[in-house]
Design a protein around this motif. Structure first.
Motif, PDB file in Angstrom:
ATOM      1  N   ASP A  93       7.145   2.775   5.424  1.00 38.77           N
ATOM      2  CA  ASP A  93       6.039   3.475   4.754  1.00 38.77           C
ATOM      3  C   ASP A  93       4.868   2.554   4.431  1.00 38.77           C
ATOM      4  OD1 ASP A  93       7.463   5.808   4.861  1.00 38.77           O
ATOM      5  OD2 ASP A  93       8.274   5.639   2.831  1.00 38.77           O
ATOM      6  N   ASP A  94       5.149   1.278   4.139  1.00 36.23           N
ATOM      7  CA  ASP A  94       4.061   0.367   3.760  1.00 36.23           C
ATOM      8  C   ASP A  94       3.468  -0.379   4.955  1.00 36.23           C
ATOM      9  OD1 ASP A  94       6.312  -1.138   4.239  1.00 36.23           O
ATOM     10  OD2 ASP A  94       5.934  -2.570   2.621  1.00 36.23           O
ATOM     11  N   GLU A  95       3.914  -0.055   6.171  1.00 36.27           N
ATOM     12  CA  GLU A  95       3.364  -0.689   7.358  1.00 36.27           C
ATOM     13  C   GLU A  95       2.230   0.154   7.948  1.00 36.27           C
ATOM     14  OE1 GLU A  95       7.041  -3.248   9.200  1.00 36.27           O
ATOM     15  OE2 GLU A  95       7.003  -1.095   9.616  1.00 36.27           O
ATOM     16  N   LYS A  96       1.372  -0.497   8.695  1.00 34.23           N
ATOM     17  CA  LYS A  96       0.223   0.172   9.292  1.00 34.23           C
ATOM     18  C   LYS A  96       0.639   0.901  10.584  1.00 34.23           C
ATOM     19  CE  LYS A  96      -2.600  -1.379   6.184  1.00 34.23           C
ATOM     20  NZ  LYS A  96      -3.527  -2.462   6.476  1.00 34.23           N
ATOM     21  N   PRO A  97      -0.184   1.869  11.033  1.00 34.25           N
ATOM     22  CA  PRO A  97       0.138   2.619  12.252  1.00 34.25           C
ATOM     23  C   PRO A  97       0.331   1.721  13.470  1.00 34.25           C
ATOM     24  CG  PRO A  97      -1.616   3.705  11.049  1.00 34.25           C
ATOM     25  CD  PRO A  97      -1.399   2.386  10.370  1.00 34.25           C
TER      26      PRO A  97
END
Length: 311
Positions: free
Chosen positions: A251-255
């Motif tokens: 969830d806290d990672e970028k696309p």
């Protein structure tokens, strides 16, 4: 600092006098310094010292005495400067100075990056406002397109240009030269897997190469295409990216970013197939060093077109 001071003295002593007199000064100075201090003061070295002074006299406090701050991570050697002095464009030279210091390039790496036209390839991948940022800050990775070069140069793989080979040939060569491939791709890359398998609705799919970029904090999927890029290839990569975004990334990672390395691409096809804000990019790969003159002309033409458009 010694070479700078020598260059400064030579220029002031020569003044506007004839080239023949200037050669006499260098020859005499070389003999005197060699007699007193030993090797290291050949005529060629003194000519380079003169060029060093002429190249950097307007930036002496920044470049020679306090390069990139009081405690730079890496001090450039005289051999680095011998390469940098050959670069006539001030912005381009500044870019290579910054990157060589920040990334701690040895002399061989600096030469390779210059020969591969890294500055031009990065500049052609950006808008005009970001070109000046390259000259003042080097490579700053803050958005997905910052990690894409046009083209991607893979001459270190040692593959010959031939009419036909398969993707596995290219993939195997990249894995064998993974360290050099990571250097070409840019900053922050971590390798995770080759032929990464995932299953969806009982069908299995394989991503050629999976990386993670710690600066952007996202997965980077790379698919290799030895033929002309098609809209089916773009659609397949979109599916790979969607899967990673929905089922793999935290969830806290970028696309997730998708990069298609292809032998030939059509920019119009890429633009019409993908959404405007897509995280998918296509880059042609070259198995040989590009012609620097052609890329420089292309960059100048592109900047001129941008200026005309803005006016």
């Amino acid at each position: 600092m010694t070479f700078y001071a020598l260059g400064q003295w030579i220029v002031k002593e020569q003044g506007e006098k004839r080239a023949k007199y200037g050669h006499y000064i260098i020859k005499k100075l070389s003999a005197a310094l060699t007699e007193k201090y030993g090797r290291g003061f050949s005529e060629d070295t003194l000519k380079n010292a003169r060029k060093f002074y002429l190249t950097y006299r307007d930036r002496i406090s920044e470049t020679v005495f306090s390069l990139f701050g009081d405690t730079p991570p890496f001090i450039l050697s005289w051999s680095h400067y011998l390469i940098l002095m050959r670069i006539e464009n001030d912005e381009e030279r500044s870019f290579y100075e910054i990157e060589a210091a920040k990334s701690m390039w040895n002399v061989r790496t600096l030469q390779r990056q210059y020969n591969s036209s890294l500055y031009e390839r990065l500049a052609l991948s950006r808008d005009k406002s970001e070109i000046m940022r390259l000259a003042s800050e080097g490579i700053v990775v803050s958005q997905p397109r910052d990690i894409v070069k046009q083209p991607t140069v893979l001459e270190f793989l040692g593959l010959e240009e031939k009419a036909r080979y398969v993707e596995s040939d290219l993939e195997t060569a990249i894995i064998d030269k993974l360290q050099k491939f990571l250097l070409e791709m840019g900053k922050g890359y971590l390798f995770e897997a080759r032929q990464k398998r995932f299953t969806f609705n009982e069908d299995s799919y394989y991503v050629d190469l999976v990386f993670y970029n710690r600066l952007l904090r996202c997965y980077v999927l790379i698919d290799l295409k030895v033929d002309k890029l098609t809209h089916q290839d773009l659609g397949q990569m979109q599916m790979y990216v969607n899967y990673y975004d929905r089922y793999v990334k935290l969830d806290d990672e970028k696309p997730t970013i998708g990069i298609l390395l292809c032998k030939e691409k059509n920019d119009a096809l890429v633009q019409i197939t993908l959404p405007e804000e897509s995280n998918i990019f296509a880059s042609e790969y070259k198995l040989y060093l590009p012609d620097k003159g052609i890329l420089q002309n292309k960059l100048r033409e592109w900047i001129a077109e941008e200026d005309g458009f803005q006016e």
